[in-house]
Design an enzyme around this catalytic site. Sequence first.
Site, short mmCIF file in Angstrom:
data_model
loop_
_atom_site.label_atom_id
_atom_site.label_comp_id
_atom_site.label_asym_id
_atom_site.label_seq_id
_atom_site.Cartn_x
_atom_site.Cartn_y
_atom_site.Cartn_z
N PHE A 1 -9.43 -2.90 2.16
CA PHE A 1 -8.25 -2.99 1.31
C PHE A 1 -7.54 -1.65 1.21
O PHE A 1 -8.18 -0.61 1.02
CB PHE A 1 -8.64 -3.39 -0.12
CG PHE A 1 -9.18 -4.76 -0.28
CD1 PHE A 1 -8.34 -5.83 -0.56
CD2 PHE A 1 -10.54 -5.01 -0.17
CE1 PHE A 1 -8.84 -7.10 -0.72
CE2 PHE A 1 -11.05 -6.28 -0.34
CZ PHE A 1 -10.20 -7.33 -0.61
N ASP A 2 -6.22 -1.70 1.26
CA ASP A 2 -5.44 -0.66 0.62
C ASP A 2 -5.59 -0.92 -0.88
O ASP A 2 -5.69 -2.06 -1.31
CB ASP A 2 -3.98 -0.77 1.03
CG ASP A 2 -3.09 0.08 0.15
OD1 ASP A 2 -3.25 1.31 0.16
OD2 ASP A 2 -2.23 -0.49 -0.56
#
Length: 267
Positions: A18-19
């Site tokens: 994830f960002d």
Amino acid sequence: MASETKYPDLTSFKALSFDCYGTLIDWETGFQNSVRMLTSQLPSSHPFNTEPPTEAMQRLHDVTNAYERNQPTLPYNELLVEAITKFAQEDLKLDGLPDSISEPFGNSPGTWVPFPDTVAALLKLQKRYKLAILSNVDNQNIGATVNKQLAPARFDAVYTAQDIGSYKPSHANFAYLFAHLKTDLGVDRDSNELLHVARSLTADHVTAKELGLPSVWISRGGDRRDGMGMGGDYMALKDKVAFGWRFDTLGDFADEVERQFAAKSKA
């Protein structure tokens, strides 16, 4: 609501990367609140004194990105202090910037809150995949975010620009992610075991296409002209991205994952 009625398979991946800020955390609201502290000091006729302070946010974002490119080893909290000071002096023509504004801004990402759907979605996703974060934010801020803002969701790995020595969208950050996921968690992106999940087109999805990394766009309104925010203009970038899935929110993504795993178990 999810943006499509039928999606490619999501059940074959072992891990999600994830960002964080902009995807899980409401980055733009936190950033906006800090910018507003400066723009509210300007004359009412000043072009940056608007509500919301959209143009001022974009300009400060541009200044921040320049620092990321030119000083890639500078930790994000220190970089934010440098960027907001430069912005205040050169763009807003303010006489200096007190530490009471600049230093809290540097440490503010750790206090920014998740989107309403984030934590519940992560709790669903962690039952199905190993979860990792690849963030441009420094270790101090990301530590506060993971341990406080995103709890009780848990992550199996967190990798930051401070650890890597460069900022996304550099390929080096993703190379670090691939190498460490294989060593730390036994996840092999070359065997198509990794799916990247992000809001930002410029920081994440352009590089994902360049590297052949499957990705999910959590658009959060970015598919509309009036909602694209700081993550990039989709119409301008559509030939440079190749995400295989798009969802309005992380909650929609998690619901589709649950639907697919349920369907697979009944097959």
